[in-house]
Scaffold this motif. Sequence first.
Motif, PDB file in Angstrom:
ATOM      1  N   VAL A  35     -79.193 -16.629  -6.454  1.00 29.99           N
ATOM      2  CA  VAL A  35     -79.654 -16.509  -7.837  1.00 29.99           C
ATOM      3  C   VAL A  35     -80.921 -17.348  -7.997  1.00 29.99           C
ATOM      4  O   VAL A  35     -81.223 -18.194  -7.165  1.00 29.99           O
ATOM      5  N   TYR A  36     -81.648 -17.099  -9.079  1.00 30.93           N
ATOM      6  CA  TYR A  36     -82.853 -17.885  -9.363  1.00 30.93           C
ATOM      7  C   TYR A  36     -83.052 -17.925 -10.873  1.00 30.93           C
ATOM      8  O   TYR A  36     -82.513 -17.088 -11.608  1.00 30.93           O
ATOM      9  N   ILE A  96     -67.481 -10.057  -3.149  1.00 33.40           N
ATOM     10  CA  ILE A  96     -68.943 -10.146  -3.188  1.00 33.40           C
ATOM     11  C   ILE A  96     -69.359 -10.738  -4.526  1.00 33.40           C
ATOM     12  O   ILE A  96     -69.064 -10.178  -5.588  1.00 33.40           O
ATOM     13  N   LEU A  97     -70.029 -11.880  -4.459  1.00 36.10           N
ATOM     14  CA  LEU A  97     -70.369 -12.629  -5.666  1.00 36.10           C
ATOM     15  C   LEU A  97     -71.824 -13.051  -5.661  1.00 36.10           C
ATOM     16  O   LEU A  97     -72.413 -13.283  -4.605  1.00 36.10           O
ATOM     17  N   SER A  98     -72.379 -13.205  -6.864  1.00 39.56           N
ATOM     18  CA  SER A  98     -73.585 -14.004  -6.993  1.00 39.56           C
ATOM     19  C   SER A  98     -73.148 -15.459  -6.879  1.00 39.56           C
ATOM     20  O   SER A  98     -71.966 -15.775  -7.060  1.00 39.56           O
ATOM     21  N   ASP A  99     -74.090 -16.332  -6.591  1.00 39.36           N
ATOM     22  CA  ASP A  99     -73.765 -17.756  -6.497  1.00 39.36           C
ATOM     23  C   ASP A  99     -73.605 -18.294  -7.921  1.00 39.36           C
ATOM     24  O   ASP A  99     -74.510 -18.928  -8.482  1.00 39.36           O
ATOM     25  N   ASN A 100     -72.431 -18.045  -8.497  1.00 40.00           N
ATOM     26  CA  ASN A 100     -72.199 -18.350  -9.909  1.00 40.00           C
ATOM     27  C   ASN A 100     -72.263 -19.843 -10.205  1.00 40.00           C
ATOM     28  O   ASN A 100     -72.772 -20.255 -11.250  1.00 40.00           O
ATOM     29  N   ALA A 115     -83.782 -19.881 -20.981  1.00 39.98           N
ATOM     30  CA  ALA A 115     -83.711 -19.508 -19.569  1.00 39.98           C
ATOM     31  C   ALA A 115     -82.452 -18.712 -19.261  1.00 39.98           C
ATOM     32  O   ALA A 115     -81.448 -18.803 -19.973  1.00 39.98           O
ATOM     33  N   SER A 116     -82.529 -17.942 -18.168  1.00 39.75           N
ATOM     34  CA  SER A 116     -81.371 -17.196 -17.663  1.00 39.75           C
ATOM     35  C   SER A 116     -81.392 -17.227 -16.145  1.00 39.75           C
ATOM     36  O   SER A 116     -82.419 -16.927 -15.523  1.00 39.75           O
ATOM     37  N   SER A 117     -80.283 -17.624 -15.559  1.00 39.19           N
ATOM     38  CA  SER A 117     -80.158 -17.578 -14.091  1.00 39.19           C
ATOM     39  C   SER A 117     -79.940 -16.129 -13.681  1.00 39.19           C
ATOM     40  O   SER A 117     -78.939 -15.514 -14.050  1.00 39.19           O
ATOM     41  N   ALA A 118     -80.889 -15.596 -12.923  1.00 37.74           N
ATOM     42  CA  ALA A 118     -80.888 -14.158 -12.637  1.00 37.74           C
ATOM     43  C   ALA A 118     -80.085 -13.812 -11.399  1.00 37.74           C
ATOM     44  O   ALA A 118     -80.217 -14.441 -10.354  1.00 37.74           O
ATOM     45  N   ARG A 169     -74.026 -22.067  -8.620  1.00 36.33           N
ATOM     46  CA  ARG A 169     -75.441 -22.432  -8.583  1.00 36.33           C
ATOM     47  C   ARG A 169     -76.169 -21.947  -9.833  1.00 36.33           C
ATOM     48  O   ARG A 169     -77.095 -22.626 -10.332  1.00 36.33           O
ATOM     49  N   ALA A 170     -75.781 -20.801 -10.370  1.00 33.63           N
ATOM     50  CA  ALA A 170     -76.395 -20.280 -11.591  1.00 33.63           C
ATOM     51  C   ALA A 170     -76.231 -21.273 -12.744  1.00 33.63           C
ATOM     52  O   ALA A 170     -77.172 -21.529 -13.507  1.00 33.63           O
ATOM     53  N   GLY A 171     -75.026 -21.836 -12.864  1.00 35.14           N
ATOM     54  CA  GLY A 171     -74.791 -22.851 -13.889  1.00 35.14           C
ATOM     55  C   GLY A 171     -75.593 -24.110 -13.624  1.00 35.14           C
ATOM     56  O   GLY A 171     -76.130 -24.743 -14.548  1.00 35.14           O
ATOM     57  N   GLN A 172     -75.682 -24.501 -12.357  1.00 35.02           N
ATOM     58  CA  GLN A 172     -76.466 -25.679 -11.987  1.00 35.02           C
ATOM     59  C   GLN A 172     -77.927 -25.531 -12.388  1.00 35.02           C
ATOM     60  O   GLN A 172     -78.541 -26.480 -12.902  1.00 35.02           O
ATOM     61  N   LEU A 173     -78.502 -24.366 -12.136  1.00 32.59           N
ATOM     62  CA  LEU A 173     -79.909 -24.141 -12.455  1.00 32.59           C
ATOM     63  C   LEU A 173     -80.188 -24.331 -13.941  1.00 32.59           C
ATOM     64  O   LEU A 173     -81.211 -24.929 -14.320  1.00 32.59           O
ATOM     65  N   CYS A 174     -79.285 -23.844 -14.778  1.00 31.42           N
ATOM     66  CA  CYS A 174     -79.454 -24.008 -16.225  1.00 31.42           C
ATOM     67  C   CYS A 174     -79.370 -25.489 -16.613  1.00 31.42           C
ATOM     68  O   CYS A 174     -80.169 -25.981 -17.431  1.00 31.42           O
TER      69      CYS A 174
END
Length: 337
Positions: free
Chosen positions: A320-321, A152-156, A286-289, A158-163
Amino acid sequence: MNLPKPKKQHRKNQNPYTRILLGIELLFAAFFILLVYLVFIVNPSQNKQTKIGSTYMTMNNSFYPVLNEQIANYIDNRHGRLYNRDPALIVDKQVQELNSFINQGVNAIIINPVDGNSIKIQEALHKAKTKGIKVIVVDSQMKSDRYVDCTILSDNYRAGQLCAEHLLRSRKSATILLLEHYSAYSANNRIQGFTDTLKKSPNHRNFHVVGKINTYGQSEITLPLVEKALKNGAKFNTIMALNDQAAVGALAAIDEVGVKRQIDVYSVDGSENMKKLLGVNHNAIASSAQTPINMGKTAVRVAYKLIAGKRVPPKIILPVYLITNKNINHYNVLGWQ
């Protein structure tokens, strides 16, 4: 003087209704004993307490206590038992904890591995599987999922992509310091999502990674390392941190050294500490939450389904967002989401 002995009352003189009532009582007693046998012996699962072990790479990160709290509440409400351990980033200690869970006869193990590449951890999980113990990995992954029932993971990524996408919108060029945790797959995926997005940009030649530091995602490790880099004259105007703890350590180092130039700090988590700095510390961008609350609830429900013999997906990805210094007012800064 000898008194005559009283005559014994023979059972045949007893009231017949008394004998009928006695028979009914014996019949009900036998029925009750049979019922207890069926409930507690024939169906032992009704009499067996569910036991789950949880171990995370460190409890020195509010993400994991919040995640574990959701698991503990769910188990308590069902009168189960939770064994929680803290390996403090030490592989051998986590292996000992896994063996302890096995010896305790747990039904499932929820683990955030200290090192997803570790053969020792892999062997311990193999041992657990041979005992019929279900294995759920959270917030990271093992190099091989051979002995894992569900990850079970956050979309890690995608989190990097958002930043990276935010950085590309905000700057025309950047010199970047990466704060990493080399042995954590989740951290590597975040950094990979960030760097891949920059490379695919039409302006990728204007964005350069000039340094990397292995911080283990800990503020107390990050602070002196970033402080040393700044004092040694490292030239960067952007930091991408694998998590908020590393980002907070970097921001503290920038303040400690007294750097006057702008250094944009990005990270992943959406923790209380980072959210409080967004909009207050001009370097915090910013922080990807992600949400440890949802991850904990998902993990424990999956564990109970597996214990009950139900099928679950081998991998569950949670969304994530991005929380920024511009939209922070729309979010609760007290605690996790």
